[in-house]
Design an enzyme around this catalytic site. Structure first.
Site, PDB file in Angstrom:
ATOM      1  N   GLY A 288     -15.826   2.377   3.866  1.00 61.71           N
ATOM      2  CA  GLY A 288     -14.577   3.116   3.667  1.00 61.71           C
ATOM      3  C   GLY A 288     -13.841   2.764   2.389  1.00 61.71           C
ATOM      4  O   GLY A 288     -12.660   3.087   2.249  1.00 61.71           O
TER       5      GLY A 288
ATOM      6  N   HIS B  26     -10.193  -5.292  -3.384  1.00 60.07           N
ATOM      7  CA  HIS B  26      -8.854  -5.465  -2.808  1.00 60.07           C
ATOM      8  C   HIS B  26      -8.964  -5.892  -1.363  1.00 60.07           C
ATOM      9  O   HIS B  26      -9.851  -5.440  -0.639  1.00 60.07           O
ATOM     10  CB  HIS B  26      -8.018  -4.188  -2.941  1.00 60.07           C
ATOM     11  CG  HIS B  26      -8.705  -2.960  -2.438  1.00 60.07           C
ATOM     12  ND1 HIS B  26      -9.683  -2.310  -3.152  1.00 60.07           N
ATOM     13  CD2 HIS B  26      -8.563  -2.269  -1.280  1.00 60.07           C
ATOM     14  CE1 HIS B  26     -10.107  -1.255  -2.466  1.00 60.07           C
ATOM     15  NE2 HIS B  26      -9.446  -1.218  -1.315  1.00 60.07           N
ATOM     16  N   LEU B  27      -8.050  -6.755  -0.956  1.00 62.03           N
ATOM     17  CA  LEU B  27      -7.966  -7.206   0.425  1.00 62.03           C
ATOM     18  C   LEU B  27      -6.712  -6.582   1.021  1.00 62.03           C
ATOM     19  O   LEU B  27      -5.633  -6.656   0.433  1.00 62.03           O
ATOM     20  CB  LEU B  27      -7.876  -8.738   0.508  1.00 62.03           C
ATOM     21  CG  LEU B  27      -9.143  -9.528   0.117  1.00 62.03           C
ATOM     22  CD1 LEU B  27      -9.330  -9.563  -1.389  1.00 62.03           C
ATOM     23  CD2 LEU B  27      -9.072 -10.940   0.663  1.00 62.03           C
ATOM     24  N   HIS B  28      -6.873  -5.938   2.175  1.00 62.50           N
ATOM     25  CA  HIS B  28      -5.730  -5.366   2.879  1.00 62.50           C
ATOM     26  C   HIS B  28      -5.158  -6.445   3.790  1.00 62.50           C
ATOM     27  O   HIS B  28      -5.885  -7.007   4.619  1.00 62.50           O
ATOM     28  CB  HIS B  28      -6.166  -4.208   3.784  1.00 62.50           C
ATOM     29  CG  HIS B  28      -6.772  -3.035   3.084  1.00 62.50           C
ATOM     30  ND1 HIS B  28      -6.124  -1.834   2.936  1.00 62.50           N
ATOM     31  CD2 HIS B  28      -8.001  -2.867   2.521  1.00 62.50           C
ATOM     32  CE1 HIS B  28      -6.918  -0.970   2.313  1.00 62.50           C
ATOM     33  NE2 HIS B  28      -8.064  -1.566   2.049  1.00 62.50           N
TER      34      HIS B  28
ATOM     35  N   ASN C  94     -12.635  -3.368   2.830  1.00 68.93           N
ATOM     36  CA  ASN C  94     -13.539  -2.231   2.961  1.00 68.93           C
ATOM     37  C   ASN C  94     -14.484  -2.255   1.767  1.00 68.93           C
ATOM     38  O   ASN C  94     -14.044  -2.352   0.624  1.00 68.93           O
ATOM     39  CB  ASN C  94     -12.748  -0.921   2.970  1.00 68.93           C
ATOM     40  CG  ASN C  94     -11.828  -0.810   4.172  1.00 68.93           C
ATOM     41  OD1 ASN C  94     -12.159  -1.274   5.251  1.00 68.93           O
ATOM     42  ND2 ASN C  94     -10.669  -0.201   3.983  1.00 68.93           N
TER      43      ASN C  94
ATOM     44  N   ASP D  71       0.847  -1.199   0.000  1.00 66.77           N
ATOM     45  CA  ASP D  71       0.000   0.000   0.000  1.00 66.77           C
ATOM     46  C   ASP D  71       0.880   1.246   0.000  1.00 66.77           C
ATOM     47  O   ASP D  71       1.906   1.307   0.678  1.00 66.77           O
ATOM     48  CB  ASP D  71      -0.922  -0.010   1.235  1.00 66.77           C
ATOM     49  CG  ASP D  71      -2.082   0.951   1.091  1.00 66.77           C
ATOM     50  OD1 ASP D  71      -3.228   0.483   0.958  1.00 66.77           O
ATOM     51  OD2 ASP D  71      -1.842   2.183   1.102  1.00 66.77           O
TER      52      ASP D  71
HETATM   53  P1  AMP Z   1      -9.758   1.311   0.393  1.00 76.73           P
HETATM   54  O1  AMP Z   1      -9.846   2.624   1.146  1.00 76.73           O
HETATM   55  O2  AMP Z   1     -10.116   0.128   1.197  1.00 76.73           O
HETATM   56  O3  AMP Z   1     -10.495   1.396  -0.920  1.00 76.73           O
HETATM   57  O4  AMP Z   1      -8.219   1.112   0.081  1.00 76.73           O
HETATM   58  C1  AMP Z   1      -7.558   1.689  -0.995  1.00 76.73           C
HETATM   59  C2  AMP Z   1      -6.099   1.641  -0.655  1.00 76.73           C
HETATM   60  O5  AMP Z   1      -5.353   1.845  -1.842  1.00 76.73           O
HETATM   61  C3  AMP Z   1      -5.634   2.698   0.362  1.00 76.73           C
HETATM   62  O6  AMP Z   1      -5.084   2.048   1.495  1.00 76.73           O
HETATM   63  C4  AMP Z   1      -4.602   3.492  -0.418  1.00 76.73           C
HETATM   64  O7  AMP Z   1      -3.515   3.920   0.377  1.00 76.73           O
HETATM   65  C5  AMP Z   1      -4.167   2.502  -1.485  1.00 76.73           C
HETATM   66  N1  AMP Z   1      -3.612   3.066  -2.698  1.00 76.73           N
HETATM   67  C6  AMP Z   1      -4.092   4.108  -3.416  1.00 76.73           C
HETATM   68  N2  AMP Z   1      -3.317   4.328  -4.487  1.00 76.73           N
HETATM   69  C7  AMP Z   1      -2.324   3.406  -4.461  1.00 76.73           C
HETATM   70  C8  AMP Z   1      -1.205   3.123  -5.300  1.00 76.73           C
HETATM   71  N3  AMP Z   1      -0.942   3.833  -6.418  1.00 76.73           N
HETATM   72  N4  AMP Z   1      -0.379   2.117  -4.942  1.00 76.73           N
HETATM   73  C9  AMP Z   1      -0.628   1.399  -3.824  1.00 76.73           C
HETATM   74  N5  AMP Z   1      -1.674   1.606  -3.000  1.00 76.73           N
HETATM   75  C10 AMP Z   1      -2.515   2.601  -3.304  1.00 76.73           C
END
Ligand code: AMP
Ligand code: ZN
Length: 114
Positions: A93, A100-102, A87, A30
């Site tokens: 959120g 995507h899975l964090h 999320n 991330d």
């Molecule tokens: P969400 O808020 O669950 O939709 O998570 C989206 C995630 O994508 C956030 O944690 C951001 O920091 C991450 N993110 C956004 N742009 C990028 C990028 N170019 N490379 C890696 N992570 C990203």
């Protein structure tokens, strides 16, 4: 989808620190980590959100979780533990509308999440 950020990472048009990749998924760190380890696992196929998934996505959804378990091992979190978060939608959120899975770890997580 050409205007999707994560599709552009899949297509290597936007750089990312790739942790794991196979024919169906990509995992990358991330850009704004919220923990010492914070990696995103995404399907290569564009899928907007979990609630839009259908029966035919079942194998891919399972594959995504197995990829998370590979990330956990690569990042050395097997012993200490981790948190896997999805999320979903506005109240959940979600800010990037490609599933995507964090995978997060390296510190004690709180509960409930904010
Ligand atoms: P969400 O808020 O669950 O939709 O998570 C989206 C995630 O994508 C956030 O944690 C951001 O920091 C991450 N993110 C956004 N742009 C990028 C990028 N170019 N490379 C890696 N992570 C990203
Ligand atoms: Zn996409």
């Amino acid at each position: 989808m050409s205007d999707c950020l994560f599709c552009n990472i899949v297509g290597k048009k936007i750089p990312a620190k790739i942790v794991y990749e196979d024919e169906q998924v990509v995992a990358f760190d991330d850009i704004h980590p919220q923990a010492p380890v914070h990696t995103l696992v995404i399907p290569k196929k564009h899928m907007v959100a979990i609630q839009d998934c259908v029966e035919s996505d079942q194998a891919l959804l399972g594959h995504l979780l197995l990829a998370c378990s590979k990330v956990v091992k690569v990042k050395g979190l097997s012993e200490s533990g981790s948190r896997i978060v999805v999320n979903t939608g506005r109240d959940g959120g979600q800010t990037v509308f490609h599933v995507h899975l964090h995978v997060m770890g390296g510190r004690q997580m709180g509960w409930p999440p904010g």
